[in-house]
Every structure is written in C-alpha cells, then in structure tokens.
Write an enzyme that holds these catalytic residues in place. Structure first.
Site, PDB file in Angstrom:
ATOM      1  N   TYR A  91     -14.937 -12.511  -0.235  1.00 57.27           N
ATOM      2  CA  TYR A  91     -15.630 -11.239  -0.493  1.00 57.27           C
ATOM      3  C   TYR A  91     -16.884 -11.453  -1.342  1.00 57.27           C
ATOM      4  CZ  TYR A  91     -11.814  -8.521   1.504  1.00 57.27           C
ATOM      5  OH  TYR A  91     -10.901  -7.984   2.365  1.00 57.27           O
ATOM      6  N   ARG A 111       0.818  -1.216   0.000  1.00 56.10           N
ATOM      7  CA  ARG A 111       0.000   0.000   0.000  1.00 56.10           C
ATOM      8  C   ARG A 111       0.853   1.268   0.000  1.00 56.10           C
ATOM      9  NH1 ARG A 111      -5.547  -0.817   1.919  1.00 56.10           N
ATOM     10  NH2 ARG A 111      -6.107  -2.760   0.928  1.00 56.10           N
ATOM     11  N   ASP A 161      -6.917  -2.815  -7.254  1.00 56.64           N
ATOM     12  CA  ASP A 161      -7.411  -3.507  -6.074  1.00 56.64           C
ATOM     13  C   ASP A 161      -7.599  -4.973  -6.411  1.00 56.64           C
ATOM     14  OD1 ASP A 161      -8.374  -2.773  -3.243  1.00 56.64           O
ATOM     15  OD2 ASP A 161      -9.802  -4.262  -3.956  1.00 56.64           O
ATOM     16  N   ARG A 186      -6.993  11.314  -5.524  1.00 57.73           N
ATOM     17  CA  ARG A 186      -8.263  10.610  -5.361  1.00 57.73           C
ATOM     18  C   ARG A 186      -9.432  11.597  -5.410  1.00 57.73           C
ATOM     19  NH1 ARG A 186     -10.450   7.292  -0.250  1.00 57.73           N
ATOM     20  NH2 ARG A 186     -10.476   9.407   0.515  1.00 57.73           N
ATOM     21  N   ARG A 205      -3.470   6.382   1.209  1.00 61.10           N
ATOM     22  CA  ARG A 205      -4.044   7.532   1.909  1.00 61.10           C
ATOM     23  C   ARG A 205      -3.111   8.283   2.849  1.00 61.10           C
ATOM     24  NH1 ARG A 205      -9.025   4.053   3.779  1.00 61.10           N
ATOM     25  NH2 ARG A 205      -7.306   2.584   3.604  1.00 61.10           N
TER      26      ARG A 205
END
Ligand code: CP3
Length: 348
Positions: free
Chosen positions: A153, A27, A77, A40, A31
């Site tokens: 998921y 990652r 992703d 973003r 963020r």
C-alpha cells in the site's frame, strides 16, 4: 492478566479440546450492519471513527450485542501505521490512498518508527476501552497488517492496483525494499506489543497480499518479516497469521511459530489440516459468498466445513475473507447458530 470467561477461542488456538467450535467473523463490525452505518455517519467518516476511541470501541461492541460471537476484534484498520508515519491516508470510493507514497531511497530513509503510545495512542485507547467493556467475557483480538502488505500500500499509494511499482522495487532495488520491510517489522512489533499491554488477548497479522509473490520471493519478503515479529512477540499471547493466497505454503507459515493460520476460501480445510498436522490451529474458511445463499444452503455449507474438520482440536470457524456489505445481518445469526449447534460426537 485475567482470562475471559469464554475461553473457546484461546483453547482452539492452542489446539486444546473444546465443547464446541468457536466462531468470529472477519470484518464483523462493518457496513452490513445498519447500526454501523449510523455510527459511521455520526463520526463523519471511517477514519474519524477509527480515530475516536469511544466510537471505535462502540463499533467493535455492536456485533457483540447482536450475536453470540466467541471473540471481539479491535475496530481499526491495517493502514494506521503508514498513516502514523506521515503518508497522509485518505479513504475514497476506490478504497484507501496515500498522499505521499514511498518510492525512493529518500522516502524510505525519512520513515520513522511511530511510537504506539503517541501517534497511535488512539488505537491503544480504543483497545483499553474494549478490553474494559468485554475482557472478562470474551477474548479481544488485536491486529496489524504484515510488513509486506503494508509495504504494497505504501509503495503503490492506493489499493486495487496492479502492483507494478512494488514489483519494480523488488526487481530493481531489493535492498531498498528490505530496508522498508525492516522499518515496518520494527513498527509492527512495537504496535502489537502495545496492543497486548492495552488488553489484547490474541494478536493477528493480516498478510493480505503475500499471495502475489511466489517461491523464494514469498519467503524473503512476506514470510521472513512475519517470522521475525512472531519470534520477537513470544508465545504468551496467541498469534494468528492470516495468509491470503498462502495455501501452497502452509508448512512454511507454520514454521514462523504462530499458533494459528487463517486460511482463505481457496484452500481445502481438510487438506490444510493434513498438511499442518498438530503444529498449528486453523482459522477459516467459509467462502464469503456463502453468506448470500438462501439460509438453508448457508447452514449446509457451514455444516460441510465442520464435518470436513471432523471435530478435531484446533479449529476457529471464520470466513475466508471479510464479510461483505451486501450480507443480510440475519444470515450471521443463522451461521453462528449452525456452528454452535454442531455436535462432533454425532460424526462417530
Ligand atoms: O475485522 C474487523 O472487523 C476489524 C477491523 C478491520 C478493518 N480493516 C475495518 C475496515 C480489519 C482487521 C481490517 C483489515 C484490513 N484493512 C485489511 C486486511 C484484510 C482484508 O480485508 O483484506 C486491508 C487490506 C485493509 C485496508 C482497507 N481498509 C481497504 C482496502 C478498505 C476499503 C475496502 C473495503 O473492503 O472496505 C478498508 C476500509 C475498511 N476497513 C472498512 C472497515 C470496516 C470499511 C470502511 C467504511 O466504513 O467505509
């Protein structure tokens, strides 16, 4: 395909000697970086960012401009495959969710294997752009979720659940689960092959949720599909398996034929080294929480890991899990500097 100037990651994955330990961070585009937040916001959402190749490429380049990292990773992703299968992916405050989860035999039968160059063409374009920008300099890592992790998921329909639904499918209808894993195995293989064709120098499978299974169930539902993918891809492009919660089963993961295992922070790096011997390289495994320690303590934690590994061949420095949004970007500079500065010769 020409190899990148900085081949430290490739050498480490093949357990060849290196002048220093390579480092990249799961990652690393994300963020905690103000420039990522800005990008973003410009894209409108995380999914738009992923689906716009120029912006996805830019996101992947941001940490490379700021830091001296030894690899770049595609910005995307793991849920792109189920999204391309038509499940209706959305990201909310609570994380990812699917409008059409997979619960019944009919749901599974309806699933098709997405064409990586059509429905997932935007991922291949982002990879091509990234490779064009960076491929001469540092290796680019492509990735996919493992079939089991994607299945969790798809069946649960959202993250942070208790896995009640996928466990029920496993207990009550394991043939259906295997059918789902078979479709995903084929989809993941094609997806990674296409990323390799678009420029990936390394591929990585994220088995985020294998750790909720144990014993024979882990082998059957998590490891076996990974094994099939690793075998089908062949050894030309190095293959990393990130096995979160797989610390008890490192030998079994080695047997998939992967070049390297990504281990989480609950595993002792030296014990893992002892167990896998020279069969696999290891990637990891600084506790992501260490990134929020005072700088000197972060540096000491990084040194401790390097000392624990004793400067042997086959180590890729990384965190045990993704970097969190609360990390100060300067901490990453300090971490990289500390890893680069380490001199294994001084251990003797
Ligand atoms: O490592 C990288 O920098 C490459 C990009 C990457 C992302 N996700 C970007 C992302 C990779 C390799 C992933 C893998 C991924 N995605 C995993 C496996 C590893 C892991 O982290 O456990 C999983 C389980 C997912 C699914 C996912 N994506 C979740 C659960 C979430 C929400 C929670 C969270 O941690 O953010 C995401 C969102 C996501 N994926 C973001 C990024 C940069 C944050 C999106 C944002 O900007 O809000």
């Amino acid at each position: 395909m020409s190899s990148p100037q900085n081949a430290r990651l490739l050498r480490a994955l093949r357990r060849q000697p290196n002048d220093r330990t390579p480092i990249w961070i799961m990652r690393q585009a994300g963020r905690y970086l103000p420039e990522y937040q800005e990008l973003r916001a410009r894209a409108g959402s995380f999914l738009n960012l992923c689906r716009t190749p120029e912006l996805a490429c830019e996101a992947a380049l941001q940490p490379m401009r700021r830091y001296s990292l030894d690899a770049a990773i595609l910005f995307s992703d793991i849920l792109t495959i189920p999204d391309a299968m038509g499940l209706g992916l959305a990201f909310t405050e609570e994380g990812p969710s699917f409008a059409h989860p997979v619960r019944t035999a009919k749901d599974v039968t309806r699933l098709g294997v997405p064409d990586p160059n059509q429905e997932l063409g935007y991922v291949m374009e982002a990879m091509s752009l990234l490779h064009r920008e960076l491929g001469q300099k540092v290796p680019v890592i492509g990735f996919s979720g493992s079939p089991w992790t994607l299945a969790t998921y798809m069946v649960e329909g959202k993250s942070r659940s208790d896995f009640v639904l996928i466990r029920a499918m496993l207990e009550e209808n394991s043939e259906l689960l295997e059918q789902l894993l078979d479709v995903l195995t084929e989809a993941v293989e094609l997806y990674l092959r296409a990323q390799m064709a678009a420029g990936a120098d390394v591929v990585m499978l994220f088995d985020r949720w294998g750790g909720i299974l144990e014993g024979e169930q882990y082998t059957r539902f998590s490891v076996r599909p990974i094994h099939r993918i690793i075998e089908a891809l062949g050894p030309e492009t190095p293959r990393i398996v990130y096995a979160r919660g797989g610390g008890e089963c490192l030998t079994e993961i080695c047997m998939t034929g992967c070049e390297a295992i990504g281990i989480d922070e609950t595993v002792s790096l030296s014990a893992a080294r002892e167990e896998v011997g020279t069969r696999c390289a290891l990637q990891g495994n600084l506790d992501p929480a260490a990134m929020c320690l005072p700088e000197e303590e972060l540096r000491a934690a990084a040194r401790a890991l390097l000392v624990e590994y004793e400067g042997q061949a086959g180590h890729v420095f990384n965190l045990g899990h993704g970097i969190t949004p609360d990390v100060n970007p300067d901490q990453v500079t300090a971490l990289i500097e500390e890893v680069h500065r380490f001199d294994p010769g001084a251990l003797a």
